[in-house]
Motif scaffolding. Structure first.
Motif, PDB file in Angstrom:
ATOM      1  N   VAL A  23      43.063  58.098  83.680  1.00  0.00           N
ATOM      2  CA  VAL A  23      43.675  59.423  83.677  1.00  0.00           C
ATOM      3  C   VAL A  23      42.736  60.378  82.957  1.00  0.00           C
ATOM      4  CG1 VAL A  23      45.634  60.822  82.913  1.00  0.00           C
ATOM      5  CG2 VAL A  23      46.013  58.476  83.741  1.00  0.00           C
ATOM      6  N   VAL A  24      42.336  61.438  83.633  1.00  0.00           N
ATOM      7  CA  VAL A  24      41.461  62.453  83.040  1.00  0.00           C
ATOM      8  C   VAL A  24      42.334  63.657  82.707  1.00  0.00           C
ATOM      9  CG1 VAL A  24      39.363  63.802  83.322  1.00  0.00           C
ATOM     10  CG2 VAL A  24      39.590  61.607  84.503  1.00  0.00           C
ATOM     11  N   ALA A  25      42.681  63.787  81.442  1.00  0.00           N
ATOM     12  CA  ALA A  25      43.660  64.798  81.044  1.00  0.00           C
ATOM     13  C   ALA A  25      43.039  66.169  80.835  1.00  0.00           C
ATOM     14  CB  ALA A  25      44.380  64.354  79.773  1.00  0.00           C
ATOM     15  N   LEU A  50      40.360  58.333  89.585  1.00  0.00           N
ATOM     16  CA  LEU A  50      40.454  59.268  88.469  1.00  0.00           C
ATOM     17  C   LEU A  50      41.633  60.196  88.730  1.00  0.00           C
ATOM     18  CD1 LEU A  50      36.680  60.230  87.960  1.00  0.00           C
ATOM     19  CD2 LEU A  50      37.992  58.406  86.836  1.00  0.00           C
ATOM     20  N   LEU A  51      42.699  60.049  87.959  1.00  0.00           N
ATOM     21  CA  LEU A  51      43.894  60.856  88.151  1.00  0.00           C
ATOM     22  C   LEU A  51      43.861  62.075  87.246  1.00  0.00           C
ATOM     23  CD1 LEU A  51      45.116  57.557  88.069  1.00  0.00           C
ATOM     24  CD2 LEU A  51      46.914  58.871  89.188  1.00  0.00           C
ATOM     25  N   PHE A  52      44.263  63.203  87.774  1.00  0.00           N
ATOM     26  CA  PHE A  52      44.371  64.411  86.956  1.00  0.00           C
ATOM     27  C   PHE A  52      45.527  65.249  87.458  1.00  0.00           C
ATOM     28  CE2 PHE A  52      41.814  65.690  90.540  1.00  0.00           C
ATOM     29  CZ  PHE A  52      42.143  67.021  90.778  1.00  0.00           C
ATOM     30  N   GLY A  53      46.001  66.136  86.587  1.00  0.00           N
ATOM     31  CA  GLY A  53      47.126  66.987  86.934  1.00  0.00           C
ATOM     32  C   GLY A  53      46.785  68.452  86.789  1.00  0.00           C
ATOM     33  N   ASP A  54      47.819  69.274  86.775  1.00  0.00           N
ATOM     34  CA  ASP A  54      47.604  70.719  86.711  1.00  0.00           C
ATOM     35  C   ASP A  54      47.016  71.162  85.376  1.00  0.00           C
ATOM     36  OD1 ASP A  54      48.434  71.182  89.287  1.00  0.00           O
ATOM     37  OD2 ASP A  54      50.525  71.564  88.730  1.00  0.00           O
ATOM     38  N   GLU A  55      47.191  70.350  84.329  1.00  0.00           N
ATOM     39  CA  GLU A  55      46.638  70.735  83.032  1.00  0.00           C
ATOM     40  C   GLU A  55      45.110  70.840  83.109  1.00  0.00           C
ATOM     41  OE1 GLU A  55      47.482  68.052  79.847  1.00  0.00           O
ATOM     42  OE2 GLU A  55      46.572  69.338  78.316  1.00  0.00           O
ATOM     43  N   LEU A  56      44.479  69.882  83.762  1.00  0.00           N
ATOM     44  CA  LEU A  56      43.024  69.928  83.903  1.00  0.00           C
ATOM     45  C   LEU A  56      42.609  71.150  84.709  1.00  0.00           C
ATOM     46  CD1 LEU A  56      40.626  67.002  84.536  1.00  0.00           C
ATOM     47  CD2 LEU A  56      40.474  69.002  85.999  1.00  0.00           C
ATOM     48  N   ARG A  57      43.337  71.452  85.761  1.00  0.00           N
ATOM     49  CA  ARG A  57      43.016  72.629  86.573  1.00  0.00           C
ATOM     50  C   ARG A  57      43.178  73.912  85.768  1.00  0.00           C
ATOM     51  NH1 ARG A  57      46.376  73.515  91.002  1.00  0.00           N
ATOM     52  NH2 ARG A  57      44.693  74.491  92.183  1.00  0.00           N
ATOM     53  N   ASN A  58      44.207  73.969  84.946  1.00  0.00           N
ATOM     54  CA  ASN A  58      44.422  75.157  84.112  1.00  0.00           C
ATOM     55  C   ASN A  58      43.296  75.331  83.099  1.00  0.00           C
ATOM     56  OD1 ASN A  58      46.829  75.688  85.449  1.00  0.00           O
ATOM     57  ND2 ASN A  58      48.081  74.590  83.944  1.00  0.00           N
ATOM     58  N   GLU A  59      42.831  74.213  82.542  1.00  0.00           N
ATOM     59  CA  GLU A  59      41.717  74.286  81.590  1.00  0.00           C
ATOM     60  C   GLU A  59      40.441  74.733  82.293  1.00  0.00           C
ATOM     61  OE1 GLU A  59      41.295  70.620  79.508  1.00  0.00           O
ATOM     62  OE2 GLU A  59      43.211  70.798  78.449  1.00  0.00           O
ATOM     63  N   ALA A  60      40.240  74.290  83.527  1.00  0.00           N
ATOM     64  CA  ALA A  60      39.060  74.717  84.280  1.00  0.00           C
ATOM     65  C   ALA A  60      39.110  76.223  84.543  1.00  0.00           C
ATOM     66  CB  ALA A  60      38.988  73.952  85.597  1.00  0.00           C
ATOM     67  N   MET A  61      40.282  76.748  84.800  1.00  0.00           N
ATOM     68  CA  MET A  61      40.423  78.197  84.995  1.00  0.00           C
ATOM     69  C   MET A  61      39.987  78.966  83.767  1.00  0.00           C
ATOM     70  SD  MET A  61      43.902  79.181  87.038  1.00  0.00           S
ATOM     71  CE  MET A  61      44.926  77.770  86.717  1.00  0.00           C
ATOM     72  N   MET A 102      37.671  58.141  93.741  1.00  0.00           N
ATOM     73  CA  MET A 102      38.716  59.039  94.226  1.00  0.00           C
ATOM     74  C   MET A 102      39.205  59.915  93.081  1.00  0.00           C
ATOM     75  SD  MET A 102      42.250  58.352  96.337  1.00  0.00           S
ATOM     76  CE  MET A 102      42.845  57.093  95.212  1.00  0.00           C
ATOM     77  N   MET A 103      39.098  61.228  93.251  1.00  0.00           N
ATOM     78  CA  MET A 103      39.702  62.174  92.326  1.00  0.00           C
ATOM     79  C   MET A 103      41.064  62.545  92.892  1.00  0.00           C
ATOM     80  SD  MET A 103      36.590  64.645  91.081  1.00  0.00           S
ATOM     81  CE  MET A 103      37.772  65.632  90.158  1.00  0.00           C
ATOM     82  N   LEU A 104      42.107  62.075  92.216  1.00  0.00           N
ATOM     83  CA  LEU A 104      43.469  62.179  92.726  1.00  0.00           C
ATOM     84  C   LEU A 104      44.254  63.218  91.937  1.00  0.00           C
ATOM     85  CD1 LEU A 104      45.778  61.254  94.513  1.00  0.00           C
ATOM     86  CD2 LEU A 104      46.109  59.295  92.985  1.00  0.00           C
ATOM     87  N   HIS A 105      44.551  64.331  92.585  1.00  0.00           N
ATOM     88  CA  HIS A 105      45.335  65.400  91.954  1.00  0.00           C
ATOM     89  C   HIS A 105      46.816  65.113  92.167  1.00  0.00           C
ATOM     90  CE1 HIS A 105      46.720  69.868  92.048  1.00  0.00           C
ATOM     91  NE2 HIS A 105      47.007  69.295  90.891  1.00  0.00           N
ATOM     92  N   ASN A 106      47.529  64.861  91.084  1.00  0.00           N
ATOM     93  CA  ASN A 106      48.945  64.534  91.156  1.00  0.00           C
ATOM     94  C   ASN A 106      49.773  65.725  90.683  1.00  0.00           C
ATOM     95  OD1 ASN A 106      51.454  63.394  91.253  1.00  0.00           O
ATOM     96  ND2 ASN A 106      51.122  61.924  89.606  1.00  0.00           N
TER      97      ASN A 106
END
Length: 535
Positions: free
Chosen positions: A499-501, A522-533, A454-458
């Motif tokens: 936690v995947v930061a 696998l928990l991740f937050g907006d920081e990972l999404r911002n880095e992907a951008m 499970m990839m869990l976006h928190n």
């Protein structure tokens, strides 16, 4: 004595059923007498809605009907939401329930689990709902159910057993060694011939596919390549062409660049797609249209005549009809790859930077885990994926964010998908808000030893709805919800948690998760999404 409840198990085995999802209750325990010691595996969810979602994911991944045992009354009201999602997405699901015995059924006297009319409730989300009034009726009721699954538009079927019928003797009833299974039609020969002639004469054809074509990938590819035609897929048709295929635009029909391709086509071939607004007009701007001539292939004749009536309609199994059509096509070059390349380039402007970042995350998962199957809830990664993700193969990407649009689907449906396709890595795409609809199903995965990822976006709330409220100048009320310690909850339920930061850490985390014998969060937050951008 063999009861009718025990006889049911023998019939299900004859139809090749290998898994049942259910929660035993006082009204269904007789069904379990026959299930124990049979070849059928029983999986216990923590809520009947979870049972339905598991059956849905199992059916989509395996191609076989998902089967549930559900108690009278509250069990049925609980599973109705899951049946609604399956009904909207044409998923085969067999829901077998009990109902109060004759003389008590709908009496209004207040018997345990009594509903005024359980069948009327369920009939709104099923192909049919049937009450078995005598043991002799059970085999034919199941035969009707599998006729729907095998030869019609597949949708949930509900069969209810009054408690006195479930307990009645069935020793006198034969157990079939072989059951009759029907096949879908191949299509009217004259209509197939007309379609071939029209397609051969086309100058700029386009092919549209939906979930009804998902198991006809090789036949779709043969037609698309012979026509040199761009392929545009609705959500449940993703992956029919590989991501790198030059004719795969991999953009939703909601995107302006995809719509321009359709508008410029002189002939459109639509296969197994209902033209549902959540796939073709997500923003409800009325901008999707087909000015050219339309050929529709669908197993449901009434659907062919909805939304946009075709010049040629073919009631048929997608694979069979396409196989016949491809045999009559004269391959020709029609600049399909150039049209797709131009649309892809233009389509980049249709997506926001956040969406592009989310698509990079999905692509990273796809490229890290071979043959991965994505099962999504209604969450931000999924919304972006529905607009522009190229999944790795057919039946590799599905979710609850289209059609009926439930929340809480991702986790239980992924558990069912992993049980239906144990050889494939299965990744659930879930947000913290959606997870809390079905968080108790974490226990089901641990108990059943299902190694789902499970990839869990928190983001501590209903982030997508909050963004929409802000865009509409509505105060974001009710969307910043309390979010518990999800990592601690995962550990308490026996999940491996990590936690995947950072975006760069994602491949290694996925590879570790794929090696686990049990479920992984696998928990991740907006920081990972911002880095992907920014990647």
């Amino acid at each position: 004595m063999i009861s009718t409840g025990m006889y049911l198990t023998k019939l299900l085995e004859a139809y090749g059923v290998d898994t049942v999802f259910g929660i035993p209750g006082v009204h269904t325990v007789e069904l379990y007498r026959g299930l124990a010691g049979s070849s059928i595996r029983h999986v216990t969810p923590r809520h009947e809605q979870g049972a339905g979602f598991m059956a849905d994911g199992y059916a989509r991944a395996s191609g076989k009907p998902g089967v549930c045992f559900i108690i009278t009354g509250p069990g049925m009201t609980n599973i109705v939401t899951a049946m609604g999602q399956a009904y909207g997405d044409s998923v085969p699901m067999l829901v077998i329930s009990t109902v109060n015995q004759h003389g008590r059924m709908g009496s209004g006297e207040g018997w345990l689990h009594e509903l005024p009319n359980q069948q009327a409730l369920v009939s709104q989300v099923s192909a049919f709902s049937y009450t078995v009034n005598r043991p002799e009726e059970l085999s034919m009721a199941l035969a009707r159910a599998f006729a729907v699954f095998d030869s019609e538009r597949p949708r949930p079927v509900h069969i209810e057993l009054p408690i006195n019928v479930m307990l009645a003797p069935a020793d006198h009833l034969p157990v079939p060694h072989k059951v009759v299974r029907l096949k879908r039609p191949s299509g009217d020969a004259a209509a197939i011939g007309d379609a071939v002639a029209l397609l051969n004469s086309a100058k700029a054809p386009v092919v549209l596919v939906g979930g009804g074509a998902a198991r006809a990938a090789s036949e779709v590819r043969a037609v698309v390549e012979a026509l040199d035609a761009p392929l545009i897929a609705a959500t449940n048709g993703r992956g029919i062409l590989p991501p790198e295929h030059p004719l795969n635009i991999a953009l939703s029909p909601c995107c302006p660049s995809s719509r321009k391709l359709v508008e410029s086509a002189d002939v459109v071939l639509a296969v197994g797609t209902e033209f549902g607004p959540t796939d073709y007009d997500m923003y409800e701007d009325g901008g999707f249209s087909i000015p050219g001539k339309l050929i529709r292939i669908d197993i449901d004749p009434t659907q062919i005549m909805r939304t946009r009536a075709p010049e040629i309609g073919i009631v048929a199994d997608s694979a069979s009809a396409l196989s016949l059509i491809s045999g009559g096509l004269t391959p020709a070059r029609r600049d399909g790859a150039a049209r797709v390349a131009a649309a892809r380039k233009e389509g980049a402007a249709d997506l926001t930077p956040a969406m592009i970042g989310d698509l990079k995350i999905l692509a990273k998962v796809r490229d890290t885990l071979e043959n991965v199957l994505f099962v999504g809830d209604s969450t931000q990664l999924v919304y972006a994926g529905n607009l522009g993700f190229a999944s790795g193969g057919p039946v590799s990407y599905f979710n609850s964010a289209t059609g009926y649009g439930t929340l809480g689907y991702g986790l239980p449906a992924a558990i069912g998908a992993k049980l239906g396709a144990p050889e494939r890595p299965v990744v659930a795409l879930v947000g913290d808000g959606g997870l809390q609809f079905s968080v108790s199903e974490l226990a089901s995965a641990t108990e059943a030893k299902v190694p789902v990822i499970m990839m869990l976006h928190n983001n501590n709330g209903y982030g997508e709805i909050k963004s929409y409220m802000v865009s509409q100048n509505i105060p974001p009320l009710g969307v910043d919800i309390y979010t518990p310690d999800l990592e601690a909850i995962g550990k308490a339920y026996g999940w491996q948690t990590e936690v995947v930061a950072h975006f760069a850490d994602l491949p290694a985390a996925l590879e570790r998760a794929a090696k686990n014998d049990g479920p992984t969060m696998l928990l991740f937050g907006d920081e990972l999404r911002n880095e992907a951008m920014a990647a």
